[in-house]
Scaffold this motif. Sequence first.
Motif, PDB file in Angstrom:
ATOM      1  N   MET A  61      90.171  25.234 164.149  1.00  0.00           N
ATOM      2  CA  MET A  61      88.716  25.332 164.024  1.00  0.00           C
ATOM      3  C   MET A  61      88.020  24.852 165.288  1.00  0.00           C
ATOM      4  SD  MET A  61      87.992  24.131 160.096  1.00  0.00           S
ATOM      5  CE  MET A  61      86.234  24.344 160.318  1.00  0.00           C
ATOM      6  N   ILE A  62      88.481  23.741 165.840  1.00  0.00           N
ATOM      7  CA  ILE A  62      87.856  23.189 167.048  1.00  0.00           C
ATOM      8  C   ILE A  62      88.036  24.132 168.230  1.00  0.00           C
ATOM      9  CG2 ILE A  62      87.966  21.301 168.719  1.00  0.00           C
ATOM     10  CD1 ILE A  62      88.712  19.457 166.403  1.00  0.00           C
ATOM     11  N   LEU A  63      89.234  24.701 168.364  1.00  0.00           N
ATOM     12  CA  LEU A  63      89.532  25.544 169.518  1.00  0.00           C
ATOM     13  C   LEU A  63      88.888  26.923 169.430  1.00  0.00           C
ATOM     14  CD1 LEU A  63      93.320  24.750 170.151  1.00  0.00           C
ATOM     15  CD2 LEU A  63      91.352  24.005 171.504  1.00  0.00           C
ATOM     16  N   PHE A  64      88.951  27.544 168.245  1.00  0.00           N
ATOM     17  CA  PHE A  64      88.585  28.954 168.147  1.00  0.00           C
ATOM     18  C   PHE A  64      87.370  29.247 167.265  1.00  0.00           C
ATOM     19  CE2 PHE A  64      93.234  28.804 168.797  1.00  0.00           C
ATOM     20  CZ  PHE A  64      93.292  29.417 170.041  1.00  0.00           C
ATOM     21  N   ALA A  65      86.798  28.235 166.619  1.00  0.00           N
ATOM     22  CA  ALA A  65      85.672  28.517 165.733  1.00  0.00           C
ATOM     23  C   ALA A  65      84.547  27.501 165.837  1.00  0.00           C
ATOM     24  CB  ALA A  65      86.148  28.581 164.274  1.00  0.00           C
ATOM     25  N   GLY A  66      84.788  26.346 166.415  1.00  0.00           N
ATOM     26  CA  GLY A  66      83.783  25.297 166.424  1.00  0.00           C
ATOM     27  C   GLY A  66      82.725  25.432 167.485  1.00  0.00           C
ATOM     28  N   GLY A  67      82.991  26.221 168.523  1.00  0.00           N
ATOM     29  CA  GLY A  67      82.019  26.366 169.584  1.00  0.00           C
ATOM     30  C   GLY A  67      82.229  25.428 170.754  1.00  0.00           C
ATOM     31  N   SER A  68      83.118  24.418 170.596  1.00  0.00           N
ATOM     32  CA  SER A  68      83.370  23.490 171.701  1.00  0.00           C
ATOM     33  C   SER A  68      84.153  24.160 172.816  1.00  0.00           C
ATOM     34  CB  SER A  68      84.137  22.266 171.179  1.00  0.00           C
ATOM     35  OG  SER A  68      83.401  21.600 170.171  1.00  0.00           O
ATOM     36  N   TYR A  69      85.057  25.078 172.460  1.00  0.00           N
ATOM     37  CA  TYR A  69      85.853  25.778 173.460  1.00  0.00           C
ATOM     38  C   TYR A  69      85.588  27.286 173.386  1.00  0.00           C
ATOM     39  CZ  TYR A  69      88.225  21.299 173.860  1.00  0.00           C
ATOM     40  OH  TYR A  69      88.505  19.971 174.053  1.00  0.00           O
ATOM     41  N   TRP A  70      86.167  27.942 172.358  1.00  0.00           N
ATOM     42  CA  TRP A  70      85.922  29.372 172.173  1.00  0.00           C
ATOM     43  C   TRP A  70      85.415  29.608 170.758  1.00  0.00           C
ATOM     44  CZ3 TRP A  70      90.746  27.557 173.866  1.00  0.00           C
ATOM     45  CH2 TRP A  70      90.974  27.684 175.243  1.00  0.00           C
ATOM     46  N   ARG A  71      84.459  30.481 170.624  1.00  0.00           N
ATOM     47  CA  ARG A  71      83.959  30.821 169.291  1.00  0.00           C
ATOM     48  C   ARG A  71      84.354  32.266 169.002  1.00  0.00           C
ATOM     49  NH1 ARG A  71      78.477  28.463 166.730  1.00  0.00           N
ATOM     50  NH2 ARG A  71      78.935  29.010 164.569  1.00  0.00           N
ATOM     51  N   ILE A  72      85.640  32.446 168.706  1.00  0.00           N
ATOM     52  CA  ILE A  72      86.185  33.783 168.488  1.00  0.00           C
ATOM     53  C   ILE A  72      86.133  34.154 167.017  1.00  0.00           C
ATOM     54  CG2 ILE A  72      88.232  35.230 168.783  1.00  0.00           C
ATOM     55  CD1 ILE A  72      89.069  33.387 171.069  1.00  0.00           C
ATOM     56  N   PHE A  73      86.421  33.196 166.145  1.00  0.00           N
ATOM     57  CA  PHE A  73      86.495  33.450 164.705  1.00  0.00           C
ATOM     58  C   PHE A  73      85.390  32.692 163.983  1.00  0.00           C
ATOM     59  CE2 PHE A  73      90.822  33.917 166.350  1.00  0.00           C
ATOM     60  CZ  PHE A  73      91.132  35.198 165.895  1.00  0.00           C
ATOM     61  N   PRO A  74      85.015  33.147 162.787  1.00  0.00           N
ATOM     62  CA  PRO A  74      83.983  32.439 162.004  1.00  0.00           C
ATOM     63  C   PRO A  74      84.482  31.082 161.533  1.00  0.00           C
ATOM     64  CG  PRO A  74      84.939  34.220 160.719  1.00  0.00           C
ATOM     65  CD  PRO A  74      85.472  34.371 162.105  1.00  0.00           C
TER      66      PRO A  74
END
Length: 363
Positions: free
Chosen positions: A187-200
Amino acid sequence: MGAYIVRRLLLIIPTLLGIMIINFGLIQFVPGGPIEQMIARLEGQGDVFAQIAGTGADAGMNEAAASGDESYLGARGLPPEFLAKLRAEYGFDKPFFTRFGEMMWKYIQFDFGESYFKSVRVVDLIIDKMPVSISLGLWSTLLATIISIPLGIAKAVRDGSRFDTVSSTIIIVAYAIPTFLFAVMLMILFAGGSYWRIFPLSGLTSDNWDELTLLGKIGDYFWHITLPVVASTIGGFASLTLLTKNSFLDEIRKQYVVTARAKGLTERRVLYGHVFRNAMLIVIASFPGMLIGVLFGGSVIIETIFNLDGLGRLGFEAALQRDYPIMFGTLFFFTLLGLLIGLISDLIYVWVDPRIDFEARRT
């Protein structure tokens, strides 16, 4: 084979009955039942567990109750007549065996009653939440199988090589990571917006689901389910890979493999024509356990973290609220599903290796 299937189906009855008796008996000793929950709600306290722990403003009331003060309930503004009516409403005015017998008679008819706090039939809740949990379990099992079986075979063929050592290290590290920690990391890496926001971040579908085309709905579904499925796969993937490798290693070292090689068969023919069928038996036997593990344990954590409205989250919330109809309804459903999946696993055994004859076994 028909006689074996009938015996297994008949064994489901005492197994299911025993599990329900044990859980029904244990739940009688758990503090903070539905009556206490309702009392806390009526008094605006919200959480009965704070009272059990003796914290907050209720600590003095708990001490009064412990000292045997009969005016304790009246001091809380709830007359004994109301409490007696509340016990009758929830069925707690009846003896233990009477309540259990009535519950099982209804469950045999798949009548799980109505939720204490949601005012909805438990069957309707299970049907409504089931697609989320089933899809999560099936996709996680499928992904783990697609990755683990080829990787396990490759590790068995190259046993002791650098590839085997490096992949084993990665697998052990992956197995050691708790599911909830891996889910939060995704969630932190791919959905949280801190790094990448690829998935919901949460949910199973978008708000504009009804406006999407068929292809758009399919894409939106997989877009939402990707992170939960990957998070659920991590534990099963590691154990299934090692199981596949060890199973193939055991078969590769047997005499019939040496004989096949001596006759001039290619390594590929030996591996997939002779070893594969025998080695896959124990792997197939692990599929039901993996699927039930995802449905029982993994779904509770994953559905809660990713805000998926499935059976795992439903059971978790019911346990917190002591909503017994939902608790026992989901337990009955999951137990019955697990026993049926175990029977299906045995039938797949026979399909993979026709030499297996369960009817010849004495039970």
